[in-house]
Design a protein around this motif. Structure first.
Motif, mmCIF file in Angstrom:
data_model
loop_
_atom_site.group_PDB
_atom_site.id
_atom_site.type_symbol
_atom_site.label_atom_id
_atom_site.label_comp_id
_atom_site.label_asym_id
_atom_site.label_seq_id
_atom_site.Cartn_x
_atom_site.Cartn_y
_atom_site.Cartn_z
ATOM 1 N N TYR A 15 -4.308 6.619 -5.863
ATOM 2 C CA TYR A 15 -3.147 5.847 -5.400
ATOM 3 C C TYR A 15 -1.987 6.747 -4.993
ATOM 4 O O TYR A 15 -0.983 6.272 -4.477
ATOM 5 N N LEU A 155 -0.507 5.461 3.225
ATOM 6 C CA LEU A 155 -0.454 4.030 2.932
ATOM 7 C C LEU A 155 -0.400 3.217 4.223
ATOM 8 O O LEU A 155 -1.038 2.164 4.323
ATOM 9 N N ASP A 162 3.984 -0.900 0.584
ATOM 10 C CA ASP A 162 4.481 -0.517 -0.737
ATOM 11 C C ASP A 162 5.997 -0.378 -0.646
ATOM 12 O O ASP A 162 6.507 0.676 -0.255
#
Length: 181
Positions: A15, A155, A162
């Motif tokens: 992540y 991302l 996010d």
């Protein structure tokens, strides 16, 4: 830490830098989601993106019931844990977790998480304070800002939204613009 040692392969959820810096062997890579956790720049980096005297900030996961964290799952062999444990040594521990792969399959996997009880945990701060710390930090793996910018780009490539990461990215870029003006 040894839960998956007798498995032929294991799913690893990335992540943070594991999304864009894959300096380890993997058998398969797939977009994935982790439920109940949210990404935050609350972990100090004394060994990669900062120093013991001036730590950088990197992401960890913090529990949040309604959250879904987008990332990447890698199917790896357990032998890969040794170099990953070294890479993630500054406060991160392995946690067994359920992941959802992009094809809808739910699988059991592993994620590295730095919890609030580790010595390098910095905790919450304003997006401005986090951006200032990231702008000023540099460690053996390079400028802390590169970590943030690479993560934000990765991302976007995943199609993941996010708000925390993107808000800090906006603050960092504004800070850089003000410095150049």
């Amino acid at each position: 830490m040894t839960r998956f040692d007798d498995h032929d392969t294991v799913w690893l959820f990335g992540y943070g830098s594991l999304i864009y810096k894959t300096d380890f062997a993997f058998l398969e890579r797939r977009p994935a989601r982790l439920r109940g956790w949210t990404r935050r720049f609350w972990q100090g980096s004394h060994d990669h993106r900062g120093t013991p005297d001036a730590p950088g900030r990197v992401v960890t996961l913090v529990p949040r019931e309604s959250a879904i964290c987008a990332g990447v799952a890698y199917r790896i062999t357990p032998a890969i844990f040794a170099p990953l444990d070294h890479r993630e040594k500054n406060g991160y521990l392995r946690l067994a977790t359920a992941l959802t792969l992009d094809d809808g399959r739910d699988v059991e996997g592993v994620v590295y998480i730095a919890t609030a009880d580790n010595a390098a945990f910095l905790g919450p701060a304003s997006k401005q304070a986090i951006a200032r710390q990231i702008a000023a930090s540099h460690g053996p793996s390079g400028p802390n800002r590169d970590y943030l910018l690479h993560l934000a780009d990765a991302l976007r490539e995943l199609g993941a939204d996010d708000p925390h990461v993107f808000a800090i990215e906006r603050e960092l870029l504004a800070l850089v613009q003000r410095t150049l003006a």
